[in-house]
Design a protein around this motif. Structure first.
Motif, mmCIF file in Angstrom:
data_model
loop_
_atom_site.group_PDB
_atom_site.id
_atom_site.type_symbol
_atom_site.label_atom_id
_atom_site.label_comp_id
_atom_site.label_asym_id
_atom_site.label_seq_id
_atom_site.Cartn_x
_atom_site.Cartn_y
_atom_site.Cartn_z
ATOM 1 N N LEU A 27 36.766 30.541 -7.826
ATOM 2 C CA LEU A 27 38.008 30.877 -7.144
ATOM 3 C C LEU A 27 38.486 32.242 -7.620
ATOM 4 O O LEU A 27 38.662 32.462 -8.822
ATOM 5 N N TRP A 33 36.700 32.378 -2.218
ATOM 6 C CA TRP A 33 35.613 31.957 -3.100
ATOM 7 C C TRP A 33 34.655 33.125 -3.274
ATOM 8 O O TRP A 33 34.306 33.796 -2.314
ATOM 9 N N CYS A 66 34.705 20.587 -7.226
ATOM 10 C CA CYS A 66 35.566 21.528 -7.958
ATOM 11 C C CYS A 66 35.884 21.004 -9.353
ATOM 12 O O CYS A 66 36.122 19.812 -9.536
#
Length: 103
Positions: A27, A33, A66
């Motif tokens: 991030l 991204w 994530c």
């Protein structure tokens, strides 16, 4: 009594895998991204890191898996503290292809 050493501040980044390509992504500060670790946003505040992780985890159309990874901040940008993260950024390990064949 011995004086205890002050603990170093832990820095973290949000990392995941791109949904379509499977590449490791990080991030960035602008909310996009990036595949480049030096462009990852570094969080030194635990609450801010966890909030960013929660928001990133809801982006299921873009990424999977994530999580927060601990890094050290260097002049070249963040560097992984754990072997797993260093290994992940190099690509698949079963044979030389993709990122590995270019190295």
């Amino acid at each position: 009594m011995s004086a205890s050493k002050p603990q170093a501040q832990v820095a973290r980044i949000v990392t995941a895998n791109a949904l379509i390509e499977g590449d490791v992504v990080y991030l960035a500060a602008d909310g996009t991204w990036t595949r480049l670790l030096p462009r990852a946003q570094v969080f030194t505040d635990k609450d801010a890191a966890e909030a960013a992780l929660a928001a990133a985890s809801r982006r299921q159309a873009e990424v999977v898996g994530c999580y927060l990874a601990e890094v050290r901040v260097t002049a070249q940008g963040p560097e992984p503290l754990h072997f797993r993260e260093d290994f992940r950024r190099r690509g698949p390990s079963n044979y030389a292809h993709g990122k590995q064949s270019a190295a």
